[in-house]
Design a protein around this motif. Sequence first.
Motif, PDB file in Angstrom:
ATOM      1  N   LEU A 121       0.840  -1.201   0.000  1.00  0.00           N
ATOM      2  CA  LEU A 121       0.000   0.000   0.000  1.00  0.00           C
ATOM      3  C   LEU A 121       0.871   1.246   0.000  1.00  0.00           C
ATOM      4  CD1 LEU A 121      -2.491  -0.968   2.854  1.00  0.00           C
ATOM      5  CD2 LEU A 121      -2.970  -1.057   0.421  1.00  0.00           C
ATOM      6  N   THR A 122       0.333   2.324  -0.530  1.00  0.00           N
ATOM      7  CA  THR A 122       0.948   3.641  -0.372  1.00  0.00           C
ATOM      8  C   THR A 122       0.162   4.348   0.723  1.00  0.00           C
ATOM      9  OG1 THR A 122       1.531   3.698  -2.707  1.00  0.00           O
ATOM     10  CG2 THR A 122       1.557   5.780  -1.525  1.00  0.00           C
ATOM     11  N   VAL A 123       0.806   4.562   1.857  1.00  0.00           N
ATOM     12  CA  VAL A 123       0.129   5.110   3.035  1.00  0.00           C
ATOM     13  C   VAL A 123       0.570   6.558   3.228  1.00  0.00           C
ATOM     14  CG1 VAL A 123      -0.300   4.808   5.501  1.00  0.00           C
ATOM     15  CG2 VAL A 123       0.115   2.807   4.077  1.00  0.00           C
ATOM     16  N   GLU A 124      -0.397   7.474   3.288  1.00  0.00           N
ATOM     17  CA  GLU A 124      -0.124   8.897   3.512  1.00  0.00           C
ATOM     18  C   GLU A 124      -0.835   9.340   4.785  1.00  0.00           C
ATOM     19  OE1 GLU A 124      -1.289  11.072   0.039  1.00  0.00           O
ATOM     20  OE2 GLU A 124       0.040   9.929  -1.281  1.00  0.00           O
ATOM     21  N   VAL A 125      -0.083   9.416   5.892  1.00  0.00           N
ATOM     22  CA  VAL A 125      -0.650   9.771   7.200  1.00  0.00           C
ATOM     23  C   VAL A 125       0.224  10.829   7.866  1.00  0.00           C
ATOM     24  CG1 VAL A 125      -1.876   7.602   7.633  1.00  0.00           C
ATOM     25  CG2 VAL A 125       0.524   7.802   8.250  1.00  0.00           C
ATOM     26  N   ASN A 126      -0.214  11.316   9.038  1.00  0.00           N
ATOM     27  CA  ASN A 126       0.507  12.360   9.752  1.00  0.00           C
ATOM     28  C   ASN A 126       1.713  11.834  10.524  1.00  0.00           C
ATOM     29  OD1 ASN A 126      -2.722  13.070  10.134  1.00  0.00           O
ATOM     30  ND2 ASN A 126      -1.483  14.724   9.296  1.00  0.00           N
ATOM     31  N   LYS A 127       1.632  10.571  10.973  1.00  0.00           N
ATOM     32  CA  LYS A 127       2.691  10.024  11.807  1.00  0.00           C
ATOM     33  C   LYS A 127       2.643   8.505  11.723  1.00  0.00           C
ATOM     34  CE  LYS A 127       4.592  12.021  15.995  1.00  0.00           C
ATOM     35  NZ  LYS A 127       4.314  12.517  17.335  1.00  0.00           N
ATOM     36  N   ALA A 128       3.771   7.840  11.978  1.00  0.00           N
ATOM     37  CA  ALA A 128       3.808   6.379  12.016  1.00  0.00           C
ATOM     38  C   ALA A 128       4.951   5.947  12.917  1.00  0.00           C
ATOM     39  CB  ALA A 128       3.992   5.805  10.616  1.00  0.00           C
ATOM     40  N   SER A 129       4.775   4.817  13.587  1.00  0.00           N
ATOM     41  CA  SER A 129       5.856   4.291  14.420  1.00  0.00           C
ATOM     42  C   SER A 129       6.925   3.691  13.514  1.00  0.00           C
ATOM     43  CB  SER A 129       5.320   3.246  15.393  1.00  0.00           C
ATOM     44  OG  SER A 129       4.848   2.115  14.686  1.00  0.00           O
ATOM     45  N   ALA A 130       8.140   3.551  14.049  1.00  0.00           N
ATOM     46  CA  ALA A 130       9.258   3.035  13.256  1.00  0.00           C
ATOM     47  C   ALA A 130       8.994   1.604  12.820  1.00  0.00           C
ATOM     48  CB  ALA A 130      10.550   3.125  14.071  1.00  0.00           C
ATOM     49  N   SER A 131       8.422   0.794  13.698  1.00  0.00           N
ATOM     50  CA  SER A 131       8.146  -0.602  13.348  1.00  0.00           C
ATOM     51  C   SER A 131       7.025  -0.699  12.319  1.00  0.00           C
ATOM     52  CB  SER A 131       7.802  -1.407  14.602  1.00  0.00           C
ATOM     53  OG  SER A 131       6.778  -0.783  15.332  1.00  0.00           O
ATOM     54  N   ALA A 132       6.058   0.230  12.354  1.00  0.00           N
ATOM     55  CA  ALA A 132       4.991   0.240  11.349  1.00  0.00           C
ATOM     56  C   ALA A 132       5.575   0.599   9.990  1.00  0.00           C
ATOM     57  CB  ALA A 132       3.905   1.233  11.737  1.00  0.00           C
ATOM     58  N   LYS A 133       6.495   1.569   9.953  1.00  0.00           N
ATOM     59  CA  LYS A 133       7.143   1.968   8.700  1.00  0.00           C
ATOM     60  C   LYS A 133       7.916   0.791   8.119  1.00  0.00           C
ATOM     61  CE  LYS A 133      10.341   5.266   6.705  1.00  0.00           C
ATOM     62  NZ  LYS A 133      11.325   6.316   6.918  1.00  0.00           N
ATOM     63  N   ALA A 134       8.633   0.065   8.977  1.00  0.00           N
ATOM     64  CA  ALA A 134       9.416  -1.081   8.521  1.00  0.00           C
ATOM     65  C   ALA A 134       8.518  -2.164   7.935  1.00  0.00           C
ATOM     66  CB  ALA A 134      10.246  -1.629   9.679  1.00  0.00           C
ATOM     67  N   GLN A 135       7.375  -2.424   8.570  1.00  0.00           N
ATOM     68  CA  GLN A 135       6.461  -3.469   8.080  1.00  0.00           C
ATOM     69  C   GLN A 135       5.783  -3.062   6.780  1.00  0.00           C
ATOM     70  OE1 GLN A 135       3.839  -5.690  10.580  1.00  0.00           O
ATOM     71  NE2 GLN A 135       5.062  -5.286  12.411  1.00  0.00           N
ATOM     72  N   ILE A 136       5.444  -1.771   6.624  1.00  0.00           N
ATOM     73  CA  ILE A 136       4.820  -1.293   5.387  1.00  0.00           C
ATOM     74  C   ILE A 136       5.796  -1.456   4.226  1.00  0.00           C
ATOM     75  CG2 ILE A 136       3.999   0.771   4.174  1.00  0.00           C
ATOM     76  CD1 ILE A 136       2.817   1.688   6.893  1.00  0.00           C
ATOM     77  N   GLU A 137       7.068  -1.092   4.449  1.00  0.00           N
ATOM     78  CA  GLU A 137       8.074  -1.211   3.402  1.00  0.00           C
ATOM     79  C   GLU A 137       8.435  -2.657   3.131  1.00  0.00           C
ATOM     80  OE1 GLU A 137      11.050   1.448   4.894  1.00  0.00           O
ATOM     81  OE2 GLU A 137       9.987   3.225   4.155  1.00  0.00           O
ATOM     82  N   ALA A 138       8.395  -3.516   4.167  1.00  0.00           N
ATOM     83  CA  ALA A 138       8.667  -4.948   3.983  1.00  0.00           C
ATOM     84  C   ALA A 138       7.585  -5.609   3.143  1.00  0.00           C
ATOM     85  CB  ALA A 138       8.779  -5.638   5.333  1.00  0.00           C
ATOM     86  N   ALA A 139       6.345  -5.089   3.218  1.00  0.00           N
ATOM     87  CA  ALA A 139       5.236  -5.638   2.437  1.00  0.00           C
ATOM     88  C   ALA A 139       5.249  -5.117   1.001  1.00  0.00           C
ATOM     89  CB  ALA A 139       3.905  -5.295   3.099  1.00  0.00           C
ATOM     90  N   GLY A 140       6.194  -4.225   0.683  1.00  0.00           N
ATOM     91  CA  GLY A 140       6.306  -3.706  -0.672  1.00  0.00           C
ATOM     92  C   GLY A 140       5.621  -2.363  -0.869  1.00  0.00           C
ATOM     93  N   GLY A 141       5.214  -1.743   0.204  1.00  0.00           N
ATOM     94  CA  GLY A 141       4.514  -0.462   0.118  1.00  0.00           C
ATOM     95  C   GLY A 141       5.428   0.690   0.457  1.00  0.00           C
ATOM     96  N   THR A 142       4.850   1.894   0.446  1.00  0.00           N
ATOM     97  CA  THR A 142       5.605   3.098   0.807  1.00  0.00           C
ATOM     98  C   THR A 142       4.812   3.897   1.827  1.00  0.00           C
ATOM     99  OG1 THR A 142       4.616   4.331  -1.017  1.00  0.00           O
ATOM    100  CG2 THR A 142       6.751   3.312  -1.434  1.00  0.00           C
ATOM    101  N   LEU A 143       5.558   4.624   2.668  1.00  0.00           N
ATOM    102  CA  LEU A 143       4.933   5.466   3.690  1.00  0.00           C
ATOM    103  C   LEU A 143       5.345   6.901   3.438  1.00  0.00           C
ATOM    104  CD1 LEU A 143       3.405   5.691   6.466  1.00  0.00           C
ATOM    105  CD2 LEU A 143       5.654   5.598   7.509  1.00  0.00           C
ATOM    106  N   LYS A 144       4.340   7.782   3.364  1.00  0.00           N
ATOM    107  CA  LYS A 144       4.585   9.209   3.166  1.00  0.00           C
ATOM    108  C   LYS A 144       3.987   9.956   4.348  1.00  0.00           C
ATOM    109  CE  LYS A 144       3.797  12.998  -0.040  1.00  0.00           C
ATOM    110  NZ  LYS A 144       3.015  13.453  -1.188  1.00  0.00           N
ATOM    111  N   ILE A 145       4.847  10.722   5.043  1.00  0.00           N
ATOM    112  CA  ILE A 145       4.378  11.510   6.191  1.00  0.00           C
ATOM    113  C   ILE A 145       3.930  12.873   5.666  1.00  0.00           C
ATOM    114  CG2 ILE A 145       5.007  12.499   8.411  1.00  0.00           C
ATOM    115  CD1 ILE A 145       4.994   9.453   8.422  1.00  0.00           C
ATOM    116  N   ILE A 146       2.690  13.245   5.960  1.00  0.00           N
ATOM    117  CA  ILE A 146       2.154  14.536   5.545  1.00  0.00           C
ATOM    118  C   ILE A 146       2.106  15.461   6.754  1.00  0.00           C
ATOM    119  CG2 ILE A 146       0.848  13.681   3.570  1.00  0.00           C
ATOM    120  CD1 ILE A 146      -1.633  13.659   5.326  1.00  0.00           C
ATOM    121  N   GLU A 147       2.174  16.752   6.489  1.00  0.00           N
ATOM    122  CA  GLU A 147       2.142  17.737   7.583  1.00  0.00           C
ATOM    123  C   GLU A 147       0.718  18.097   7.925  1.00  0.00           C
ATOM    124  OE1 GLU A 147       4.813  18.702   9.361  1.00  0.00           O
ATOM    125  OE2 GLU A 147       5.887  17.265   8.124  1.00  0.00           O
TER     126      GLU A 147
END
Length: 147
Positions: A121-147
């Motif tokens: 998934l491409t996830v665009e949220v305000n904040k994410a924990s480090a372990s959540a970011k690692a799991q999203i990227e491990a699943a083949g997705g990307t995490l984008k932090i928005i202001e």
Amino acid sequence: MLTLGNLSPKEGSTKQVKRLGRGPGSGHGKTAGRGHKGFKARSGSGVKPGFEGGQMPLQRRLPKRGFTNIFKAEYSLVSLSQLDSFEKDSVVTVDALVAAGFVKKNNLVKVLANGELKTALTVEVNKASASAKAQIEAAGGTLKIIE
């Protein structure tokens, strides 16, 4: 047979209610057990919770502690298991989470690593924990932090 329609309390377990102000013959007529005049004889009176007879009450004698930061940022929490309900390769924004019913409108969103994420998934949220970011990227997705 015992049913709700024929239930009655055990013999001697209940008393008749004291009927106040029903004439001199009742023994509780005229002032209805309140005596003559005074604070407790008036309607709507009675000692309020915390009243100590005019002495400064305990809740006012004790010092105030702490303070509430009115500028504190409150985040709505979303787990990875909730994100897993979205279709593969979709873009998950705050609006998409609101539409799915995971968060309320106009809230900041933080993703936590509760559960597992199996879809990319491409996830665009305000904040994410480090372990959540690692799991999203491990699943083949990307995490984008928005202001």
